[in-house]
Every structure is written in C-alpha cells, then in structure tokens.
Design an enzyme around this catalytic site. Structure first.
Site, short mmCIF file in Angstrom:
data_model
loop_
_atom_site.label_atom_id
_atom_site.label_comp_id
_atom_site.label_asym_id
_atom_site.label_seq_id
_atom_site.Cartn_x
_atom_site.Cartn_y
_atom_site.Cartn_z
N GLU A 498 0.72 -1.20 -0.01
CA GLU A 498 -0.09 -0.09 -0.04
C GLU A 498 0.96 1.21 -0.06
O GLU A 498 1.79 1.35 0.95
CB GLU A 498 -0.97 0.10 1.32
N GLU A 529 -4.38 -7.07 3.09
CA GLU A 529 -2.95 -7.51 3.60
C GLU A 529 -3.20 -9.04 3.21
O GLU A 529 -2.00 -9.67 3.05
CB GLU A 529 -2.96 -7.30 4.99
N GLN A 551 1.85 -2.38 5.69
CA GLN A 551 2.24 -0.84 6.01
C GLN A 551 2.50 -0.66 7.45
O GLN A 551 3.32 -0.15 7.68
CB GLN A 551 0.92 -0.12 5.60
N ASP A 554 0.82 -3.57 13.25
CA ASP A 554 -0.51 -4.15 13.48
C ASP A 554 -1.55 -4.77 12.52
O ASP A 554 -2.38 -5.48 12.97
CB ASP A 554 -1.07 -2.94 14.20
N TYR A 555 -1.13 -4.50 11.30
CA TYR A 555 -2.11 -5.00 10.20
C TYR A 555 -1.52 -6.27 9.69
O TYR A 555 -2.22 -6.84 8.90
CB TYR A 555 -2.24 -3.87 9.21
N HIS A 596 -1.57 1.14 16.48
CA HIS A 596 -0.46 1.49 15.65
C HIS A 596 1.04 1.44 16.77
O HIS A 596 1.86 2.04 16.57
CB HIS A 596 -0.59 3.01 15.26
#
Ligand SMILES: Cc1ncc(C[n+]2csc(CCOP(=O)(O)OP(=O)(O)O)c2C)c(N)n1
Length: 808
Positions: A498, A529, A551, A554-555, A596
């Site tokens: 991304e 993701e 990115q 956490d994702y 985050h």
C-alpha cells in the site's frame, strides 16, 4: 470469445474428443471414484486415520485437465484427486500412500506423510533445495486444510505470468515461464466462497489482470450447511455478476456457469476460458453447479443425516460418472456389457494398487517391529519378567496395523520392566532407539527452515565499510539506497504494498524507485493484507523475489493466518518440495495508540515458526538484513523501527552488499553488573537508562538480539550472563510475550539458570494495548525511568546498602 455471462446448456453435440479418449477419461474417473470408495473403507477399517475424497467432482476435473499445460499452476483443495491423476502429478499409489501417512517421498512425494490425505503438491525443488524446471511439470501449490486459504497464493501464481510476460528482463528465466503463457488454476468449494479471502482474491486478480481460472465446485452444501445459509440469494453466479467484464473490456472476468455432469459443456467451457486466459491474460470464473458428493463430506460423518431422501435420490441420478457412462452408451462408444467389464477390471486394478501401497507402507515398520521383538526375545530367557515381556512382544508382532509409536511404547515398557536387571539386551534396545531417533526426527521435523546451500544461516556476513566521506543520511535514505541496489542487481526482485509505488511508501524507503524501475517492479496495491501476502507467496513459488510490504505491523494480523498456515509451513509440509522465499517488510515498535503500537511480537513469532523474524534497531542493520535475506531462500518478516526513518545514520559505502548474519546478537554497550537483553526501538531507551545507571555506579551490558527467529545461535547472551550473573529482558510486548520467550531461550535452552546470582526478570509493556499520545505511551510501555528502576531493584536486592532505594 465471450464477453457475457453464459449459461451453458446441455448439449446434444458430440464430444470434441476421439472415442478412445472419452473412454479413457471415463476409466480414469472411474478409477478415481474407486480410490475414493476404497479409501473410505480403509479409514473405517482403521488402517488410515481420516479420509476426504473427490467423488462427485470427477468430470469437471477431467475437463480442466485437458487445458492444463506444463508450466501451469494449480492452487486447489482436497477434492482435486481426479485432476491430479489426469495431469499425471499424482497416482493412485501415491494417493493411498498419503492416506496411510507414508513418510517416504518416493512413495508420497506431495508431503511425505505430513499432511492428511488429498493434500496435493508437486515437487518444485530437487533434493538439494534447488529449483526444478517448472516448465516440465504440471505444477500444484501445496494444499492446505483451512478452506479458502488456497485463494491468496493464486493471486501471485497468476500475477507472475503477467510479470514474466511484460518484464523483458525476466524472459531469461525460462525454467519458470515461457513469456507468461501460464495459467493459474484455482479450485474452491461453494461454501468456502463465503470466506473473505475468496472475495479479496477475486478482486485482486481482477485488478492485477492476471491469468487465473477459478473453478467453484458447487454441490449446494458446506458439510451440512446449504447455500441459503452460506451466501446471499443462495446463488453465487448472481453474486459474481459485478466481476463480469463488459464486452471489449479487459477489466474483469469471463464468468461461466455449467453443470458438473455435462462433459461436452465442461470441455467447451474450459477450452474457451483457457484460450482467452492464456492469450490475453483475462481471468475466468467457472461456477460448476449440480455437483454431488456421493460419500458425503468426509469419513467423519454421514450425509444421510442432513440430506433429504429427494436430494439423495437426485444425487444418484445426477452423479457425473453415471451421466458420462450414459453418454458413452448413447454415443455408441461402448456397450453396457463392455463398460461393466472395464469397471470390473478397474475396480480390481485399484484394489491391487491399494494393496501394494499398504505393503510398501507397512513393510519397513514391520521390519522395525521384528528387530525390536528380537531384542526383547533375547531378554525373555534371563529376565524375571519373562511373562510380561512375552506379552509385550506378542502385542507388537501380532499388530496388523503397526505404528512406530507402538514400537516406542514397547521399548519404554520393556526398559521400565527390566530396569533393575543387568541385561545386555537392554543396552541393545537403548541403542536401537537411539539409532532411530535421528531418522524419526528427520521423518517428522526436517525442513522447517531451509537446509539448502541458500539457507539464510549460511549467508556469510560482510562487514559494512565506512570511509570518512560516508555521508550521514536519514534512516529512510539508507534503506532507499539498499532497495535501489537490490532492484538493480536482480530483476526478480519485485516490491509492492500500500502506497509503495507512487509515493515510495509512507516513509519513503522506495522514494523514486518506481520512476526508475517501472510500475511492475515497484507497485501500489489495494488495502488487502491477506492477498498482498498471497501475491508474494505465489510469486515466490514461481521463482520471483517479492518484497511485500505490510504498512504497519499491527495490520500484519490480517495476514497472519496465511503466513502461519501457508508460508511458514510450506517447506516443512512438503518435506523440502516447495519453497517461497518471501520477504515481508513492515514497520513497528514505539508508535502510539491501540492499533499503531507495533508491539505484537509474541503473537507473531509463535505463529510463524518456519520463517525468520528480524527486528533491527536501525535502518543500517535493516539494510544488512535485507541484503542477507535476498541471497537466501528462507521466508522472513523484517520489522523496521518506525521512529528510525528520520534519525541520521552513517551510510555504509557498500550499502547494497554488506550482509548481517542472522541469529547473532550485538553487544551495544559493555558492562559487568547486569545484562539487559532487548531489541528494536527499546534499544535506544535501554541505552539511555544504562547511561543513567552508570551514574549511580551500575554498569549494564546491553544486548540487541537483532533477530527473534533465529535466536542467538552462538549463545552470546550466555557469555554476557557468565560475566554479570544477572539478567533482565525488556521489550514493549505484553507480559509473558516475547520477554518470556527470550527468557526461556537464555535461561532454559542456553542453561543460563546455572550462572544466575539474582532471579531473572522481565520488563514488558502493559497487558492492554498502548493508549494514545506520549503519556499514553509512557504508561503502556517501558520507558527510561521504568528500565532504570527495574534494573536498580535487582541491584538493590543484591546489595541494599550500596544501592538504597532512594526513590521510594
Ligand atoms: C477455515 C476453515 N473453517 C472450517 C473448516 C472445516 N471444514 C472443512 S471442509 C468444510 C466445508 C467446505 O465446504 P465447501 O467449501 O463447499 O467444499 P466441499 O467440501 O463441499 O467440496 C468445513 C466447514 C476448515 N477446514 N477451514
């Protein structure tokens, strides 16, 4: 060419095949059906543990096999046995070998007995872990049980064709592609299309304009649950219509709906879909309806419990084999009597192969059983426990379905029994078990990480070189130089994520590189993701070197399932048959807020054994690790320190070449009183605390572990502990998370407990996610003060008068 949603009706036309070929197809499908029936019987009789079969889906797979060419890839699921037989990448023998969990790859080349039956895979690698020529194989990615998980890698398998076609510099890699002419075939059950990753995959492949043909086997059920409960309107074709391309457009799919018992229509559908996909890279979805499941879902239950009498009757009538047989009779290709004769012959043939497969599986185990029982025999005449020993031996040798674990139990029981006797044979038994320990290790545990010449652990370190002229640059500029060199050096390196293309990523590590190397080498993706990672997995399986960016750390949770189930098990579950050297790039640590924080390391490291996990403290270390990973064939996650991009570092002159070894911690501050073990962004905090500690007379040795997987392979931390006798593990993960992991590594595995003068401690973050803002961060993660106090307390406990608690 078709541009509209077409309903292929039953056709009266003759099959576009020779009579002999139709008959051969029927017989292959019939043998496949027999394998399913006999397979079920084997499970019921206790020879195998679990069975799931492709009965009812045979004819569609025959049709698919007609257009499946060498170099193509399949990413499918457990119903595909007929396809695998038809393309010659599985045999009835290997099918049964897998059912019995035969651990020899000569007999069970897909998974060497590691995956349950009907989990197909071809061998992309030779015995040294080097690539075979994939253009000589009908390739199949290794199957997974979590339904829908075969979809994300399909993105990369299909997209690779596009890259191999459109990037001229890749045309040289002729062992992987012939100018991108390969199709990626996906198969999935109707119910599994309810999974989010199915829709994400469909969208991603469409956006990437890649040659995939996705077949949905729709038998109306997902185990017992009918389509009404699975999907809106109970009709997938209707839901998929938005993906249909408009006439003349390259945006979207050709979508076909076809009956699973209608061989002529199926042949025509696949012919058409494959022609367009191969030539024009336009994907297709083939929704195959009116399929059946004659034996029910698996050996775990019977479908009579949830299918009505009418449905069962319909399934019998519309059984695809029965329909094909009827067609053969109608077309006058063979008579009913001849067909009966063929079927009889084929039934017998399959049973014979099954017998041989069992014989091949059981013979080495029986040999081991005999060896052990012979040793036990030697004890019987001299032992006071002769009667019990005879019992153990008889139990072993009379076992019709012997397992290696029965042998281990018998050895254990025997040794317990004769433990007070001085029997020479007991030593032989211990030796026998010892001799087989390594073999069994190898059988079940080898190839978790690369054992090839390209293992990341074999990459020799190259020191960074600095000169007085080496500039001090921002962290992101160091990375940028490293990625530039990598893209220049190797055309197989492809980076995406991304905001990675046009923007050059949110922290500019790829700034300017899309302009320099083009949109296919450095590209943007959607916010997806799971399929970013699937894209990377599929591409890497086809010889490319993807750097896939998530990115923010956490994702990564969105994609953790596919990393855990697929990527990290791939090499192991094929026992060295397939690899996907993916680099997952992400950034984390020390950001703020609930989503985050970038701290969730334990959740990751415990779920991706089979991957390396790297946590460099700055961008120079990160560059050194990227250079190492790009030379190796292990998959890895690299977490860049989020607050490091704007910190200046001196750029090594050899930023594109220097390599950091994995599993080697670095002492970043020397000291003699206590060892502080940490990593990533915590290094800076700990160093600051160490400076303060020094002011009160405590000299801490600070160690940056640098890589969590592998962890300190040379026991460097132990060396420090031997010097200091005190240790604390610090990070910003949850209590009992990565600090506990590091503690176990050092105290238990390295034997650190032996050198301790004080109890070992951990200083993790809080139980909850970090609260927002600098104060939220302060009260959620270790900070200079809390590190100081945690270390000081340990020193206070050792010498209260020297280190009084001045702050309470
Ligand atoms: C993620 C996941 N959830 C649940 C299961 C258990 N399970 C195995 S097969 C299956 C039904 C799948 O139905 P469908 O996709 O229609 O394929 P079919 O087996 O009917 O061919 C379920 C629920 C699983 N393997 N994976």
């Amino acid at each position: 060419m078709t541009d509209t949603l077409i309903e292929v009706k039953e056709t009266e036309s003759k099959l576009p095949l020779h009579n002999g070929e139709i008959l051969q197809d029927y017989r292959l499908a019939y043998r496949s059906r027999q394998a399913s029936l006999i397979g079920r019987r084997e499970v019921m009789s206790g020879k195998a543990k679990f069975g799931i079969f492709g009965d009812g889906k045979e004819i569609v797979q025959l049709a698919m096999s007609k257009v499946f060419q060498k170099g193509d890839f399949r990413s499918g699921y457990y119903r595909d046995q007929t396809l695998m037989f038809a393309i010659g990448e599985a045999t009835i023998q290997s099918f049964f070998a897998q059912l019995y969990a035969h651990t020899d790859i000569q007999y069970e080349p897909a998974t060497a007995g590691r995956a349950m039956n009907a989990h197909f895979a071809t061998r992309s690698l030779d015995e040294n872990g080097e690539w075979n020529n994939l253009m000589e194989l009908h390739n199949s990615a290794a199957d997974l049980s979590p339904t829908g998980s075969q979809m994300p890698p399909l993105v990369g398998l299909a997209y690779a064709s596009r890259l191999y076609r459109e990037l001229e510099e890749l045309h040289q890699f002729s062992g992987f592609s012939d100018h991108g002419n390969e199709i990626a075939f996906g198969t999935i059950g109707n119910a599994s299309t309810s999974e989010g990753m199915f829709w994400e995959t469909i969208n991603a492949i469409g956006v990437l304009k890649s040659p995939a043909i996705i077949t949905i086997y729709d038998d109306g059920y997902g185990i017992s649950v009918t389509n009404e409960h699975q999907m809106l309107k109970g009709n997938l074709s209707e839901l998929l219509q938005g993906f249909q391309r408009t006439p003349g457009s390259r945006d979207g799919y050709d979508i076909y709906t076809v009956n699973g018992w209608d061989y002529p229509s199926l042949l025509e559908t696949y012919r058409r879909a494959a022609q367009i996909a191969r030539a024009e890279h336009i994907p297709a979805i083939i929704h195959v309806i009116e399929l059946t499941q004659p034996q029910g879902h698996s050996t775990s239950g019977s479908h009579e419990r949830y299918k009505s009498k009418e449905r069962l009757k319909w399934e019998e009538e519309f059984d695809c084999l029965r329909k094909l047989r009827q067609l053969i009779l109608d077309l006058g290709i063979a008579s009913s009597e001849e067909m009966d004769e063929f079927e009889k012959e084929d039934r017998k043939g399959v049973e014979e192969i099954r017998k041989q497969a069992w014989h091949d599986y059981v013979t080495p185990i029986q040999k081991e059983t005999r060896e052990v029982s012979r040793i036990i025999d030697q004890m019987i005449s001299t032992s006071a426990h002769a009667e019990r020993l005879i019992e153990i031996k008889n139990r072993l040798v009379s076992n019709q379905n012997p397992l290696r674990r029965d042998i281990q139990s018998a050895i254990h029981e025997t040794l317990m029994l004769v433990r007070d006797e001085q029997l020479p044979a007991a030593k032989d038994l211990i030796q026998w078990r010892e001799d087989h320990k390594q073999v069994n290790e190898d059988r079940y545990s080898s190839q978790l990480y690369s054992q090839s010449e390209k293992s990341a652990l074999r990459v020799t370190g190259i020191q960074p070189v600095y000169s007085p002229a080496s500039p001090k640059l921002y962290g992101f500029e160091i990375l940028n130089a490293c990625f530039d060199a990598a893209l220049k050096r190797d055309p197989r390196v492809i980076a995406f994520g991304e905001d990675l293309g046009r923007l050059g990523d949110v922290n500019q590590g790829f700034r300017g590189l899309q302009e320099k190397y083009g949109e296919l080498r450095v590209s943007d993706t959607g916010i997806r993701e799971v399929t970013i990672l699937g894209q990377a997995i599929g591409m890497a399986m086809r010889g490319l070197r993807p750097i896939a960016e998530i990115q923010y750390l956490d994702y990564l949770l969105y994609g953790l399932q596919i990393l855990s189930d697929d990527l990290s098990t791939l090499l192991w579950r094929t026992r060295g048959g397939q690899k996907a050297p993916v680099i997952v790039r992400t950034r984390g640590h020390r950001l703020e807020g609930i989503w985050h924080s970038g701290s969730l390391m334990a959740g990751i490291i415990h779920l991706v054994r089979g991957m390396h996990v790297l946590v460099p403290r700055n961008m120079t270390q990160a560059a050194g690790f990227y250079n190492t990973l790009l030379q190796s064939d292990d998959p890895a996650i690299l977490v860049e320190v989020l607050n490091g991009y704007r910190i200046r570092e001196q750029r090594p002159e050899n930023v594109g070449e220097f390599c950091l070894p994995l599993g080697v911690p670095e002492v970043i501050r020397e000291g003699s009183d206590i060892t502080i073990v940490t990593y990533g962004a915590c290094c800076r905090i700990v160093l600051e605390a160490a400076d303060q500690l020094s002011k009160v007379g405590i000299e801490a040795e600070v160690i940056d572990v640098q890589t969590l997987l592998p962890f300190d392979i040379h026991n460097r931390i132990l060396d420090s502990l031997k010097k200091t006798s005190r240790i604390i593990f610090i990070d910003e993960d949850v209590p009992g998370g990565t600090t506990a992991y590091m503690l176990q590594e050092v105290i238990e595995k390295q034997g650190g407990y032996f050198w301790l003068d004080s109890p070992p401690r951990t200083l993790p973050g809080s139980q909850h996610r970090p609260a927002y803002g600098s104060d939220g961060d302060y009260w959620s993660k270790p900070n200079v003060e809390s590190v100081f106090e945690a270390v000081y307390e340990i020193m206070h406990e050792t010498d209260p008068s020297r280190y009084p608690l001045f702050y309470i």
